[in-house]
Design a protein around this motif. Structure first.
Motif, short mmCIF file in Angstrom:
data_model
loop_
_atom_site.label_atom_id
_atom_site.label_comp_id
_atom_site.label_asym_id
_atom_site.label_seq_id
_atom_site.Cartn_x
_atom_site.Cartn_y
_atom_site.Cartn_z
N MET A 95 -16.68 17.44 -3.05
CA MET A 95 -17.16 18.73 -3.59
C MET A 95 -18.16 19.38 -2.63
O MET A 95 -18.10 20.57 -2.38
CB MET A 95 -17.84 18.47 -4.94
N ARG A 96 -19.04 18.53 -2.07
CA ARG A 96 -20.03 19.05 -1.14
C ARG A 96 -19.35 19.59 0.12
O ARG A 96 -19.72 20.64 0.65
CB ARG A 96 -21.03 17.94 -0.76
N THR A 97 -18.29 18.89 0.56
CA THR A 97 -17.55 19.32 1.75
C THR A 97 -16.93 20.70 1.51
O THR A 97 -17.00 21.58 2.37
CB THR A 97 -16.45 18.29 2.08
N ILE A 98 -16.34 20.90 0.33
CA ILE A 98 -15.73 22.19 0.00
C ILE A 98 -16.79 23.28 0.01
O ILE A 98 -16.59 24.37 0.56
CB ILE A 98 -15.01 22.11 -1.37
N LYS A 99 -17.95 22.97 -0.57
CA LYS A 99 -19.05 23.95 -0.60
C LYS A 99 -19.48 24.35 0.81
O LYS A 99 -19.67 25.53 1.10
CB LYS A 99 -20.25 23.34 -1.36
N LEU A 100 -19.56 23.37 1.69
CA LEU A 100 -20.01 23.64 3.06
C LEU A 100 -18.96 24.44 3.84
O LEU A 100 -19.30 25.36 4.58
CB LEU A 100 -20.32 22.33 3.78
N ILE A 101 -17.69 24.07 3.65
CA ILE A 101 -16.63 24.80 4.35
C ILE A 101 -16.56 26.24 3.84
O ILE A 101 -16.39 27.18 4.61
CB ILE A 101 -15.26 24.06 4.19
N THR A 102 -16.72 26.40 2.52
CA THR A 102 -16.72 27.75 1.94
C THR A 102 -17.87 28.57 2.51
O THR A 102 -17.71 29.76 2.79
CB THR A 102 -16.87 27.65 0.40
N ARG A 103 -19.01 27.94 2.70
CA ARG A 103 -20.16 28.66 3.26
C ARG A 103 -19.87 29.14 4.69
O ARG A 103 -20.17 30.26 5.06
CB ARG A 103 -21.39 27.76 3.25
N PHE A 104 -19.25 28.25 5.47
CA PHE A 104 -18.89 28.63 6.84
C PHE A 104 -17.87 29.77 6.82
O PHE A 104 -17.99 30.74 7.58
CB PHE A 104 -18.31 27.42 7.58
N TYR A 105 -16.89 29.67 5.92
CA TYR A 105 -15.85 30.70 5.82
C TYR A 105 -16.45 32.03 5.37
O TYR A 105 -16.02 33.10 5.81
CB TYR A 105 -14.76 30.23 4.85
N GLY A 106 -17.46 31.96 4.51
CA GLY A 106 -18.10 33.17 3.99
C GLY A 106 -18.63 34.07 5.09
O GLY A 106 -18.59 35.31 4.98
N ALA A 107 -19.06 33.46 6.19
CA ALA A 107 -19.63 34.24 7.29
C ALA A 107 -18.57 35.03 8.04
O ALA A 107 -18.89 36.03 8.70
CB ALA A 107 -20.37 33.30 8.24
N ILE A 108 -17.31 34.60 7.96
CA ILE A 108 -16.25 35.31 8.70
C ILE A 108 -15.20 35.89 7.76
O ILE A 108 -14.20 36.44 8.22
CB ILE A 108 -15.57 34.36 9.72
N PHE A 109 -15.48 35.79 6.46
CA PHE A 109 -14.49 36.22 5.48
C PHE A 109 -14.15 37.71 5.61
O PHE A 109 -12.97 38.10 5.65
CB PHE A 109 -14.98 35.92 4.06
N LEU A 110 -15.18 38.56 5.68
CA LEU A 110 -14.94 40.00 5.66
C LEU A 110 -14.06 40.46 6.83
O LEU A 110 -13.14 41.26 6.63
CB LEU A 110 -16.26 40.76 5.66
N ALA A 111 -14.34 39.93 8.00
CA ALA A 111 -13.54 40.32 9.18
C ALA A 111 -12.08 39.91 8.99
O ALA A 111 -11.16 40.70 9.25
CB ALA A 111 -14.12 39.67 10.43
#
Lengths: 126, 219
Positions: free
Chosen positions: A1-17
Protein backbone atom coordinates in the motif's frame (compact mmCIF):
# COMPACT_ATOMS: atom_id res chain seq x y z
CA UNK A 1 0.00 0.00 0.00
CA UNK A 2 2.83 2.36 0.87
CA UNK A 3 4.54 1.55 -2.45
CA UNK A 4 1.36 2.44 -4.37
CA UNK A 5 1.09 5.71 -2.44
CA UNK A 6 4.68 6.62 -3.26
CA UNK A 7 4.39 5.72 -6.94
CA UNK A 8 1.15 7.71 -7.16
CA UNK A 9 2.92 10.69 -5.62
CA UNK A 10 5.70 10.48 -8.21
CA UNK A 11 3.13 10.13 -11.00
CA UNK A 12 1.19 13.13 -9.65
CA UNK A 13 4.10 15.41 -10.53
CA UNK A 14 3.94 14.45 -14.22
CA UNK A 15 0.27 13.61 -14.50
CA UNK A 16 -0.94 16.87 -16.04
CA UNK A 17 1.62 16.85 -18.86
CA UNK A 18 0.81 13.25 -19.73
CA UNK A 19 -2.93 13.84 -19.41
CA UNK A 20 -2.68 16.78 -21.78
CA UNK A 21 -1.12 14.52 -24.40
CA UNK A 22 -3.86 11.94 -23.84
CA UNK A 23 -6.58 14.56 -24.24
CA UNK A 24 -4.95 15.95 -27.38
CA UNK A 25 -5.03 12.41 -28.84
CA UNK A 26 -8.73 12.08 -28.04
CA UNK A 27 -9.42 15.55 -29.45
CA UNK A 28 -7.63 14.72 -32.71
CA UNK A 29 -9.52 11.42 -32.81
CA UNK A 30 -12.79 13.29 -32.37
CA UNK A 31 -11.85 15.62 -35.23
CA UNK A 32 -10.84 12.70 -37.48
CA UNK A 33 -14.44 11.69 -38.04
CA UNK A 34 -14.92 8.58 -40.19
CA UNK A 35 -11.20 7.72 -40.36
CA UNK A 36 -10.87 7.62 -36.59
CA UNK A 37 -10.03 3.89 -36.20
CA UNK A 38 -7.35 3.93 -38.89
CA UNK A 39 -5.50 6.79 -37.21
CA UNK A 40 -5.32 5.25 -33.69
CA UNK A 41 -1.94 3.61 -34.45
CA UNK A 42 -0.47 7.02 -35.28
CA UNK A 43 -1.80 8.42 -31.99
CA UNK A 44 -0.36 5.45 -30.13
CA UNK A 45 3.17 6.26 -31.30
CA UNK A 46 2.55 9.95 -30.68
CA UNK A 47 1.62 9.05 -27.10
CA UNK A 48 4.63 6.73 -26.64
CA UNK A 49 7.13 9.29 -27.95
CA UNK A 50 5.71 12.20 -25.96
CA UNK A 51 5.49 10.05 -22.81
CA UNK A 52 9.13 9.03 -23.23
CA UNK A 53 10.14 12.70 -23.52
CA UNK A 54 8.09 13.66 -20.45
CA UNK A 55 9.60 10.84 -18.38
CA UNK A 56 13.11 11.64 -19.57
CA UNK A 57 12.64 15.29 -18.56
CA UNK A 58 11.11 14.32 -15.20
CA UNK A 59 13.94 11.90 -14.39
CA UNK A 60 16.51 14.51 -15.41
CA UNK A 61 15.05 17.24 -13.20
CA UNK A 62 14.15 14.94 -10.31
CA UNK A 63 17.22 12.71 -10.30
CA UNK A 64 18.15 13.84 -6.78
CA UNK A 65 14.69 12.91 -5.49
CA UNK A 66 15.12 9.39 -6.86
CA UNK A 67 17.34 8.66 -3.84
CA UNK A 68 14.31 9.34 -1.65
CA UNK A 69 12.33 6.61 -3.37
CA UNK A 70 15.40 4.36 -3.46
CA UNK A 71 15.77 4.63 0.32
CA UNK A 72 12.15 3.53 0.52
CA UNK A 73 12.85 0.49 -1.65
CA UNK A 74 11.51 1.76 -4.97
CA UNK A 75 14.00 1.81 -7.81
CA UNK A 76 14.02 4.19 -10.78
CA UNK A 77 13.02 1.30 -13.08
CA UNK A 78 10.04 0.43 -10.87
CA UNK A 79 8.90 4.07 -10.83
CA UNK A 80 9.14 4.45 -14.60
CA UNK A 81 7.53 1.08 -15.38
CA UNK A 82 4.63 1.46 -12.96
CA UNK A 83 3.77 5.01 -14.00
CA UNK A 84 4.18 4.25 -17.73
CA UNK A 85 1.83 1.28 -17.58
CA UNK A 86 -0.73 3.29 -15.61
CA UNK A 87 -0.48 6.22 -18.02
CA UNK A 88 -0.89 4.01 -21.09
CA UNK A 89 -3.92 2.43 -19.41
CA UNK A 90 -5.52 5.87 -18.93
CA UNK A 91 -4.76 6.73 -22.56
CA UNK A 92 -6.33 3.46 -23.74
CA UNK A 93 -9.46 4.03 -21.65
CA UNK A 94 -9.98 7.50 -23.11
CA UNK A 95 -9.36 6.32 -26.69
CA UNK A 96 -11.79 3.40 -26.29
CA UNK A 97 -14.36 5.70 -24.72
CA UNK A 98 -14.08 8.09 -27.63
CA UNK A 99 -14.34 5.27 -30.20
CA UNK A 100 -17.45 3.92 -28.45
CA UNK A 101 -19.25 7.14 -27.57
CA UNK A 102 -17.88 9.59 -30.13
CA UNK A 103 -17.90 12.85 -28.18
CA UNK A 104 -17.86 15.82 -30.62
CA UNK A 105 -14.53 17.57 -31.17
CA UNK A 106 -15.61 21.07 -30.02
CA UNK A 107 -16.48 19.75 -26.54
CA UNK A 108 -13.02 18.23 -26.22
CA UNK A 109 -11.54 21.53 -27.32
CA UNK A 110 -12.94 23.16 -24.15
CA UNK A 111 -11.70 20.32 -21.96
CA UNK A 112 -8.25 20.59 -23.54
CA UNK A 113 -8.09 24.33 -22.89
CA UNK A 114 -9.28 23.76 -19.31
CA UNK A 115 -6.52 21.23 -18.59
CA UNK A 116 -3.95 23.48 -20.26
CA UNK A 117 -4.97 26.40 -18.03
CA UNK A 118 -4.81 24.21 -14.90
CA UNK A 119 -1.36 23.08 -15.99
CA UNK A 120 -0.19 26.68 -16.41
CA UNK A 121 -1.70 27.64 -13.04
CA UNK A 122 0.09 24.77 -11.24
CA UNK A 123 3.36 25.62 -13.02
CA UNK A 124 3.14 29.33 -12.08
CA UNK A 125 2.17 28.46 -8.49
CA UNK A 126 5.30 26.29 -8.13
CA UNK B 1 25.44 -10.44 16.05
CA UNK B 2 27.92 -8.30 14.17
CA UNK B 3 27.22 -7.84 10.44
CA UNK B 4 29.85 -6.90 7.91
CA UNK B 5 29.88 -4.94 4.68
CA UNK B 6 32.95 -5.43 2.52
CA UNK B 7 33.87 -3.71 -0.70
CA UNK B 8 36.64 -5.65 -2.35
CA UNK B 9 38.72 -5.35 -5.49
CA UNK B 10 36.90 -2.27 -6.72
CA UNK B 11 38.30 -0.79 -9.90
CA UNK B 12 36.95 2.20 -11.78
CA UNK B 13 38.23 4.09 -14.77
CA UNK B 14 36.82 6.93 -16.84
CA UNK B 15 38.42 6.53 -20.23
CA UNK B 16 42.16 6.31 -19.66
CA UNK B 17 41.95 7.91 -16.20
CA UNK B 18 41.98 5.38 -13.39
CA UNK B 19 39.93 6.56 -10.41
CA UNK B 20 39.89 3.47 -8.22
CA UNK B 21 42.29 0.56 -8.41
CA UNK B 22 41.83 -2.48 -6.22
CA UNK B 23 40.06 -0.79 -3.30
CA UNK B 24 39.23 -2.76 -0.18
CA UNK B 25 37.28 -1.59 2.81
CA UNK B 26 35.27 -3.18 5.57
CA UNK B 27 32.46 -1.82 7.75
CA UNK B 28 30.86 -3.47 10.74
CA UNK B 29 27.62 -2.91 12.57
CA UNK B 30 28.16 -1.06 15.83
CA UNK B 31 31.04 0.90 14.30
CA UNK B 32 31.57 4.11 12.38
CA UNK B 33 33.93 3.87 9.44
CA UNK B 34 35.30 7.14 8.11
CA UNK B 35 36.37 7.68 4.52
CA UNK B 36 38.62 10.63 3.78
CA UNK B 37 40.12 11.82 0.55
CA UNK B 38 40.78 14.91 -1.47
CA UNK B 39 38.34 16.11 -4.11
CA UNK B 40 38.22 13.86 -7.15
CA UNK B 41 39.75 10.84 -5.40
CA UNK B 42 36.55 8.83 -5.92
CA UNK B 43 34.82 8.84 -2.52
CA UNK B 44 31.34 9.39 -3.92
CA UNK B 45 32.06 7.02 -6.83
CA UNK B 46 33.05 4.34 -4.31
CA UNK B 47 29.79 4.85 -2.42
CA UNK B 48 27.80 4.65 -5.65
CA UNK B 49 29.58 1.43 -6.61
CA UNK B 50 28.76 -0.06 -3.21
CA UNK B 51 25.16 1.06 -3.71
CA UNK B 52 25.04 -0.49 -7.17
CA UNK B 53 24.08 2.69 -8.99
CA UNK B 54 27.52 2.99 -10.64
CA UNK B 55 29.04 0.07 -12.50
CA UNK B 56 32.71 -0.69 -12.09
CA UNK B 57 34.85 -2.99 -14.16
CA UNK B 58 35.59 -5.26 -11.20
CA UNK B 59 33.92 -5.19 -7.81
CA UNK B 60 32.67 -7.42 -5.07
CA UNK B 61 30.22 -6.09 -2.51
CA UNK B 62 29.64 -8.55 0.29
CA UNK B 63 27.21 -8.48 3.18
CA UNK B 64 28.21 -11.02 5.82
CA UNK B 65 30.48 -12.63 3.26
CA UNK B 66 27.79 -13.04 0.59
CA UNK B 67 28.14 -11.19 -2.70
CA UNK B 68 25.18 -8.87 -3.10
CA UNK B 69 24.25 -6.98 -6.26
CA UNK B 70 21.82 -4.11 -6.75
CA UNK B 71 22.07 -3.00 -3.15
CA UNK B 72 20.10 0.13 -4.11
CA UNK B 73 16.94 -1.98 -4.12
CA UNK B 74 17.64 -3.31 -0.60
CA UNK B 75 16.99 -0.54 1.95
CA UNK B 76 16.96 -3.22 4.64
CA UNK B 77 20.69 -3.69 3.97
CA UNK B 78 21.88 -0.20 3.12
CA UNK B 79 20.52 3.35 3.17
CA UNK B 80 22.24 6.26 1.48
CA UNK B 81 22.48 9.94 2.28
CA UNK B 82 23.76 11.68 -0.86
CA UNK B 83 25.77 14.89 -0.58
CA UNK B 84 22.86 16.94 -1.97
CA UNK B 85 19.30 17.39 -0.68
CA UNK B 86 17.19 14.45 -1.81
CA UNK B 87 13.82 14.84 -0.07
CA UNK B 88 11.20 16.18 -2.54
CA UNK B 89 10.88 19.83 -1.53
CA UNK B 90 7.07 19.85 -1.69
CA UNK B 91 6.72 17.24 1.06
CA UNK B 92 6.02 18.23 4.64
CA UNK B 93 8.08 16.96 7.57
CA UNK B 94 5.03 14.95 8.65
CA UNK B 95 4.73 13.24 5.25
CA UNK B 96 8.42 12.36 5.27
CA UNK B 97 8.15 10.79 8.72
CA UNK B 98 5.05 8.85 7.64
CA UNK B 99 6.79 7.56 4.51
CA UNK B 100 9.66 6.19 6.58
CA UNK B 101 7.31 5.06 9.37
CA UNK B 102 9.15 7.09 12.01
CA UNK B 103 7.51 8.55 15.08
CA UNK B 104 7.15 12.33 15.23
CA UNK B 105 7.66 12.34 19.00
CA UNK B 106 11.09 10.70 18.63
CA UNK B 107 12.20 13.43 16.23
CA UNK B 108 11.01 16.12 18.65
CA UNK B 109 12.77 14.56 21.58
CA UNK B 110 16.07 14.21 19.70
CA UNK B 111 15.86 17.49 17.77
CA UNK B 112 13.56 19.88 19.68
CA UNK B 113 13.87 22.55 16.95
CA UNK B 114 11.36 20.52 14.90
CA UNK B 115 8.62 20.90 17.50
CA UNK B 116 5.63 22.60 15.87
CA UNK B 117 7.27 22.50 12.43
CA UNK B 118 5.89 19.18 11.19
CA UNK B 119 3.37 20.80 8.88
CA UNK B 120 6.03 22.85 7.13
CA UNK B 121 7.21 21.83 3.70
CA UNK B 122 10.82 20.72 3.59
CA UNK B 123 11.68 23.69 1.36
CA UNK B 124 10.43 26.01 4.11
CA UNK B 125 13.00 24.68 6.60
CA UNK B 126 16.44 26.21 7.00
CA UNK B 127 19.33 24.52 5.17
CA UNK B 128 20.54 23.02 8.46
CA UNK B 129 17.13 21.67 9.40
CA UNK B 130 16.62 20.24 5.90
CA UNK B 131 19.95 18.39 6.22
CA UNK B 132 19.09 17.29 9.77
CA UNK B 133 15.78 15.70 8.75
CA UNK B 134 17.53 13.90 5.87
CA UNK B 135 20.16 12.59 8.25
CA UNK B 136 17.52 11.63 10.76
CA UNK B 137 15.51 9.44 8.36
CA UNK B 138 18.61 7.69 6.99
CA UNK B 139 20.01 7.06 10.46
CA UNK B 140 16.75 6.06 12.18
CA UNK B 141 15.15 3.90 9.46
CA UNK B 142 15.98 0.26 10.23
CA UNK B 143 18.78 -1.17 8.05
CA UNK B 144 22.09 -2.91 8.62
CA UNK B 145 24.22 -0.07 7.28
CA UNK B 146 23.99 3.55 6.25
CA UNK B 147 26.34 5.51 4.01
CA UNK B 148 26.52 9.23 4.67
CA UNK B 149 28.10 11.44 2.03
CA UNK B 150 29.11 14.78 3.55
CA UNK B 151 26.59 14.71 6.42
CA UNK B 152 27.98 17.88 8.06
CA UNK B 153 27.35 20.10 5.03
CA UNK B 154 24.93 22.99 5.72
CA UNK B 155 25.16 22.44 9.49
CA UNK B 156 26.35 25.02 12.02
CA UNK B 157 28.87 24.02 14.74
CA UNK B 158 26.17 23.34 17.36
CA UNK B 159 24.20 21.19 14.93
CA UNK B 160 27.38 19.30 14.00
CA UNK B 161 28.08 18.45 17.64
CA UNK B 162 24.47 17.37 18.05
CA UNK B 163 24.66 15.14 14.96
CA UNK B 164 27.97 13.63 16.11
CA UNK B 165 26.35 12.70 19.42
CA UNK B 166 23.33 11.32 17.56
CA UNK B 167 25.55 9.12 15.35
CA UNK B 168 27.49 7.83 18.36
CA UNK B 169 24.20 6.86 20.00
CA UNK B 170 22.78 5.25 16.89
CA UNK B 171 25.84 3.22 15.95
CA UNK B 172 24.57 0.61 18.39
CA UNK B 173 21.79 -0.08 15.83
CA UNK B 174 23.72 -0.14 12.56
CA UNK B 175 27.07 0.39 10.89
CA UNK B 176 27.99 3.69 9.31
CA UNK B 177 30.26 4.59 6.43
CA UNK B 178 30.81 8.33 6.47
CA UNK B 179 32.76 10.63 4.21
CA UNK B 180 33.24 14.33 4.84
CA UNK B 181 35.88 17.00 4.35
CA UNK B 182 35.60 18.00 8.02
CA UNK B 183 38.21 15.43 9.01
CA UNK B 184 38.45 16.52 12.64
CA UNK B 185 34.80 15.70 13.27
CA UNK B 186 35.14 12.44 11.37
CA UNK B 187 38.22 11.40 13.35
CA UNK B 188 36.35 12.21 16.59
CA UNK B 189 33.57 9.71 15.96
CA UNK B 190 35.12 7.05 13.72
CA UNK B 191 36.29 3.67 14.91
CA UNK B 192 38.13 3.01 11.65
CA UNK B 193 39.31 5.53 9.06
CA UNK B 194 40.39 4.95 5.49
CA UNK B 195 42.13 7.54 3.36
CA UNK B 196 41.42 7.24 -0.33
CA UNK B 197 44.51 8.25 -2.24
CA UNK B 198 45.84 7.37 -5.69
CA UNK B 199 42.93 4.99 -6.19
CA UNK B 200 43.60 2.92 -3.07
CA UNK B 201 42.42 2.92 0.52
CA UNK B 202 44.99 3.46 3.26
CA UNK B 203 44.02 2.77 6.88
CA UNK B 204 44.69 5.81 9.06
CA UNK B 205 43.46 6.86 12.49
CA UNK B 206 45.51 9.80 13.70
CA UNK B 207 46.28 13.23 12.30
CA UNK B 208 49.94 12.27 12.13
CA UNK B 209 49.14 9.32 9.91
CA UNK B 210 47.03 11.55 7.70
CA UNK B 211 49.93 13.98 7.45
CA UNK B 212 52.30 11.18 6.50
CA UNK B 213 49.91 10.20 3.76
CA UNK B 214 49.83 13.82 2.55
CA UNK B 215 46.19 14.55 3.35
CA UNK B 216 46.75 17.33 5.89
CA UNK B 217 49.52 19.79 6.73
CA UNK B 218 50.01 20.05 10.48
CA UNK B 219 51.54 23.24 11.92
Amino acid sequence: MRTIKLITRFYGAIFLANFLVTLSCVYLLAMAGKNDQAIVAVFFWYKIISMTLIFYTAIHYKKQELYYYQNLGISKTQLILATSIFDIFIWLMFILLQLLIGIPGPIFRYILWGVLLIHLYVYIKK
Amino acid sequence: MIHTLEADGIQLSFGTRRILGDVYMKCETGKITGLLGRNGQGKTCLMNIILGSLKSSISSIRFDGEVTRKVNTRPDLLLYLPQFNFIPKELTVKQVLEDFQLAAADLNSRFPEFEGRHDLKVKELSGGQWRTIELYIVVKTPSLFAMLDEPFTHLNPIQIENIKQFLLEEKANKGFLITDHMYNHLLDISDTVYLLKDGRTHPAKTLEELEQLGYVNLP
